[in-house]
Design a protein around this motif. Structure first.
Motif, PDB file in Angstrom:
ATOM      1  N   ASP B  99       0.795  -1.223   0.000  1.00  0.00           N
ATOM      2  CA  ASP B  99       0.000   0.000   0.000  1.00  0.00           C
ATOM      3  C   ASP B  99       0.826   1.272   0.000  1.00  0.00           C
ATOM      4  O   ASP B  99       0.263   2.352  -0.109  1.00  0.00           O
ATOM      5  CB  ASP B  99      -1.040  -0.004   1.138  1.00  0.00           C
ATOM      6  CG  ASP B  99      -0.402   0.137   2.490  1.00  0.00           C
ATOM      7  OD1 ASP B  99      -1.102   0.554   3.427  1.00  0.00           O
ATOM      8  OD2 ASP B  99       0.786  -0.177   2.631  1.00  0.00           O
ATOM      9  N   ILE B 102       3.218   2.690  -4.496  1.00  0.00           N
ATOM     10  CA  ILE B 102       2.924   3.722  -5.500  1.00  0.00           C
ATOM     11  C   ILE B 102       3.305   5.112  -4.989  1.00  0.00           C
ATOM     12  O   ILE B 102       3.950   5.875  -5.719  1.00  0.00           O
ATOM     13  CB  ILE B 102       1.451   3.652  -5.953  1.00  0.00           C
ATOM     14  CG1 ILE B 102       1.230   2.347  -6.727  1.00  0.00           C
ATOM     15  CG2 ILE B 102       1.088   4.839  -6.820  1.00  0.00           C
ATOM     16  CD1 ILE B 102      -0.152   2.198  -7.299  1.00  0.00           C
ATOM     17  N   LYS B 163      -3.120  -5.078   2.594  1.00  0.00           N
ATOM     18  CA  LYS B 163      -3.723  -3.821   2.165  1.00  0.00           C
ATOM     19  C   LYS B 163      -3.119  -3.398   0.835  1.00  0.00           C
ATOM     20  O   LYS B 163      -1.917  -3.456   0.647  1.00  0.00           O
ATOM     21  CB  LYS B 163      -3.445  -2.725   3.195  1.00  0.00           C
ATOM     22  CG  LYS B 163      -4.214  -2.895   4.465  1.00  0.00           C
ATOM     23  CD  LYS B 163      -3.859  -1.813   5.468  1.00  0.00           C
ATOM     24  CE  LYS B 163      -4.522  -2.127   6.790  1.00  0.00           C
ATOM     25  NZ  LYS B 163      -3.744  -1.755   7.947  1.00  0.00           N
ATOM     26  N   GLY B 164      -3.959  -2.894  -0.067  1.00  0.00           N
ATOM     27  CA  GLY B 164      -3.443  -2.319  -1.300  1.00  0.00           C
ATOM     28  C   GLY B 164      -3.128  -3.345  -2.361  1.00  0.00           C
ATOM     29  O   GLY B 164      -2.604  -3.003  -3.408  1.00  0.00           O
TER      30      GLY B 164
END
Lengths: 252, 297
Positions: B99, B102, B163-164
């Motif tokens: 997460d 990016i 997550k993500g």
């Protein structure tokens, strides 16, 4: 970037998620605070008892939980306890870790508050044949409470802020929700910014609420400092970094 | 005393600012924000800097992890070192999670993201993908004692995801009544399954195959969830020069068998879905994914 104009709009469309995360934050914090208070009161009494073994045991507990990182305590509660046969859900493990951690601090806070009552007053109470119950409830307690009230309120705020670590054990509290929204929208500034604002609001509600409560129950009112304010220098909004010195000219 | 403190602070600030602006322009160029980095100079910047910053998920053995001497190691790291050698620079592997990879790329903290990064249309809006370097799918790792035989058995059970990643969405699709626990990284999620906090873990098939082979209490379901996943490398949006370089590098190491050799070293077997760059000259992983999907559909 052309996304910027809709950035906050996109994140605000997730307000429901943020609020349900905030609810979990509040639930786990309140639960942990209640248990921490109980631990604090019992522990402070144990630390002041005449039985050395009680003082030593509680002393060891306090030293361990005040001198190790909260995140590690959370990991032990969640990942380590099941290995010892005590499986806890992430909510339970989080509440336990937060309570144990804050409880250690509260033991010392309450113990300090009780010790701050001048021993001469205890002697005077004894001379006046006051019962132990009366001595405690009418002499010691009112004075001790005035001393411990601001640090206890502060500890509650620390619990709320410390609950953000529970995102590491997959509890979908406010910080966890912010991480999830961030990974879905990639709007890092807005996602975490919104969560920051919500934490700020909660902290302020606690501070202001405790000030009001303090004004009602303490006669004379508590002096300014920490998370309480005296009459006439009441802080209505805590903005980090700006409330250090009381300003005598203007109000806030 | 107060005046002295202010003077000292001001002097320190001025010195710090002067030191920052005196750094080689390559550094300040690489810390530019998400704005397009105009392409052409990036590879030259990396060469003049002498190092390429690559983000990898070092909690994802055997793709990326910390070995016993505390150094980054794994399939991704070996490829990163190979890439750095071809550029004539050093590889600096930065640990990220699903997460935050990016944001790390968009803020210029790294030049490229490895990390078994699945190519999706949504992510392609934020970053540019190379052609795939691994083809995989979503597998389901279960605790043997949890009695899960198929994907629908996950309903009512606790499922760990990260997550993500694409796993979180995959669970909702197949088992809407499963309790989903979203962890920050794969190590925590593995820890959750091993300690019994979660009954199952949905993650990359290659990763889970390796993990199942290392843990006798865990099993890999025969089913895979969803469609095949094409995992590529990501660069900042608009960074065409680095993208082209990475694409030609990937083609080279696939054609000369180097990447296959490394894969076998880390996973013990050839990949489940071998790489097959037959589509006519795609410029990015997204083109390849779209072509593959249209030829499947």
């Amino acid at each position: 970037m052309h996304h910027e104009s809709t950035g906050w709009g996109t994140v605000l469309s997730h307000t429901d998620q943020f609020l349900s995360g905030l609810l979990i934050t509040v639930e786990v914090s309140v639960l942990a605070f209640i248990f921490a208070l109980i631990i604090g009161i019992l522990g402070a009494a144990a630390r002041r008892s005449r039985f050395r073994i009680l003082r030593v045991i509680v002393g060891i507990y306090v030293e361990i939980f005040r001198n190790t990182p909260l995140l590690l305590q959370v990991f032990v509660a969640f990942f380590g306890l099941p290995a010892l046969g005590l499986p806890l859900t992430n909510f339970q493990a989080g509440a336990v870790a937060l309570a144990a951690n804050a409880g250690a601090y509260l033991v010392e806070i309450i113990r300090g508050g009780l010790a701050a009552v001048p021993p001469g007053q205890l002697d005077a109470a004894h001379v006046l044949s006051l019962t132990r119950t009366d001595t405690f409830s009418r002499i010691v307690l009112p004075q001790a409470i005035r001393k411990v009230y601001p640090p206890i309120v502060n500890q509650f705020v620390q619990i709320v802020l410390g609950s953000s670590l529970l995102s590491a054990i997959a509890l979908p509290e406010l910080t966890g929700v912010a991480q999830t929204v961030n990974s879905e929208t990639l709007l890092t500034l807005q996602s975490f910014g919104f969560a920051l604002i919500l934490y700020l609001i909660v902290s302020n509600i606690i501070s202001v609420g405790s000030n009001l409560l303090g004004a009602v129950i303490f006669h004379p009112p508590l002096e300014a400092g920490g998370r309480s304010a005296g009459k006439g220098r009441r802080r209505w909004l805590i903005i980090p970094g700006t409330n250090k010195e009381p300003r005598l000219k203007s109000g806030v | 005393m107060k005046k002295l403190a202010i003077t000292v602070l001001a002097a320190a600030t001025a010195l710090t600012l002067a030191a920052c602006s005196a750094q080689p322009s390559a550094n300040s160029g690489s810390t530019n924000g998400a704005a397009s980095s105009s392409g052409t100079g990036v590879v030259a910047q990396i060469k003049s800097r002498g190092q390429i910053n690559i983000a990898d998920c070092l909690s994802f053995k055997p793709f990326g992890f910390y070995n016993s001497s505390g150094k980054p190691d794994g399939y991704d790291v070996d490829l990163a070192n190979l890439l750095a050698k071809s550029l004539g620079v050093k590889a600096n592997v930065v640990n990220v999670t699903s997460d935050n990879r990016i944001p790390y790329l968009q803020t210029g903290k790294v030049d490229a993201v490895f990390c078994n990064f699945t190519i999706t249309g949504q992510r392609a809006q934020a970053v540019d993908f190379t052609i795939p370097y691994v083809v995989s799918g979503e597998g389901v790792l279960v605790r043997k004692s949890a009695n899960i035989r198929s994907a629908s058995d996950l309903n009512g059970k606790t499922v760990a995801v990260t997550k993500g990643s694409t796993n979180a969405q995959a669970v909702q699709a197949v088992a809407p009544h499963a309790t989903v626990q979203a962890y920050n990284d794969d190590t925590s999620a593995m820890q959750a399954v091993k300690s019994g906090q979660a009954d199952a873990f949905i993650e990359d098939l290659n990763f889970l195959t390796y993990q199942a082979s290392q843990n006798t209490s865990l099993d890999l379901l025969k089913t895979t969830l969803g469609a095949k996943e094409y995992n590529g490398w990501a660069v900042q949006k608009g960074d065409k020069a680095l993208l082209d370089y990475l694409n030609s590098f990937l083609r080279k190491v696939t054609e000369n068998g180097q990447s296959l050799k490394l894969f076998k070293k880390w996973f013990g077997a050839a990949p489940l879905y071998p790489l097959n760059y037959t589509t006519s000259d795609p410029t990015s992983g997204l083109d390849l994914v779209k072509t593959a999907e249209s030829s499947n559909g």
